[in-house]
Scaffold this active site. Structure first.
Site, mmCIF file in Angstrom:
data_model
loop_
_atom_site.group_PDB
_atom_site.id
_atom_site.type_symbol
_atom_site.label_atom_id
_atom_site.label_comp_id
_atom_site.label_asym_id
_atom_site.label_seq_id
_atom_site.Cartn_x
_atom_site.Cartn_y
_atom_site.Cartn_z
ATOM 1 N N ALA A 1 0.833 -1.202 0.000
ATOM 2 C CA ALA A 1 0.000 0.000 0.000
ATOM 3 C C ALA A 1 0.865 1.249 0.000
ATOM 4 C CB ALA A 1 -0.925 0.006 1.212
ATOM 5 N N ASP A 2 0.306 2.313 -0.562
ATOM 6 C CA ASP A 2 0.966 3.608 -0.522
ATOM 7 C C ASP A 2 -0.119 4.680 -0.500
ATOM 8 O OD1 ASP A 2 3.812 4.820 -0.854
ATOM 9 O OD2 ASP A 2 2.491 6.084 -2.067
ATOM 10 N N THR A 3 0.103 5.719 0.308
ATOM 11 C CA THR A 3 -0.889 6.788 0.469
ATOM 12 C C THR A 3 -0.247 8.136 0.192
ATOM 13 O OG1 THR A 3 -2.028 5.495 2.181
ATOM 14 C CG2 THR A 3 -2.525 7.842 2.099
#
Length: 194
Positions: free
Chosen positions: A71-73
């Site tokens: 995941a990356d935000t």
């Protein structure tokens, strides 16, 4: 069909770990140390690309897994990606931009199964109340903004300044867990929420 094999979260983020624990998943954390490279400045494409790089890095080093979650935000304001602040002044600048305005939080997710890879992103609109210069300085002085994209934590002290959101709250925290469960269910994989 039940998921066979261990679940690996390709992250050390305490927030992502907490969200997976919240829905009762048993998993281990193996963070990716691969250098991040992006080929776009579109926030949606950036988070998908980075989540895939993280998950693929861990998959290349693991031979016994049922699921890898990468995941990356990022926070985006007016089309500009706001990463983690470089210093206190950068944090103040970011918060000054976001206060009184709407911005977007994008999280990209890559799910690697033994026979398939699924990548998607979610976007949540966040509306901030006005923040005076002294409020911004007080918040930055807590230290909380310094390792957060966009210089704030919705689940932390900055909750005092979030007017409303449109979309998934957990997406803003860093992992849209309901979307992950739904994506796996769409593949016929039953995740037991305990």
């Amino acid at each position: 069909m039940e998921l066979v094999g261990k679940i690996i979260l390709a992250s050390q983020s305490p927030r992502r770990k907490e969200l997976l624990k919240q829905i009762g998943l048993e998993f281990e954390c193996i963070p990716s140390d691969k250098e991040e490279k992006v080929s776009s400045d579109n926030p949606e494409e950036v988070v998908k690309e980075l989540s895939k790089q993280k998950a693929e890095d861990i998959a290349s080093k693991s031979d016994d897994f049922g699921l890898i979650i990468g995941a990356d935000t990022v926070v985006s304001y007016d089309g500009r990606i706001l990463g983690k602040p470089k210093d206190i002044e950068d944090a103040k600048t970011m918060l000054s931009m976001l206060q009184s305005h709407k911005h977007q939080v994008y999280t990209g997710v890559t799910l690697i199964l033994p026979d398939k890879t699924i990548t998607f992103s979610k976007c949540t609109d966040v509306y901030m109340y006005p923040m005076s210069e002294s409020r911004i300085e007080n918040y930055v002085a807590t230290g909380e903004p310094m390792d957060k994209a966009g210089a704030y934590a919705i689940q932390g002290k900055c909750a005092a300044y979030v007017e409303k959101i449109e979309g998934d709250y957990n997406n803003v925290v860093g992992l849209p867990v309901a979307a992950i469960v739904k994506a796996l269910e769409d593949e016929g994989i039953d995740i037991k929420v305990q």
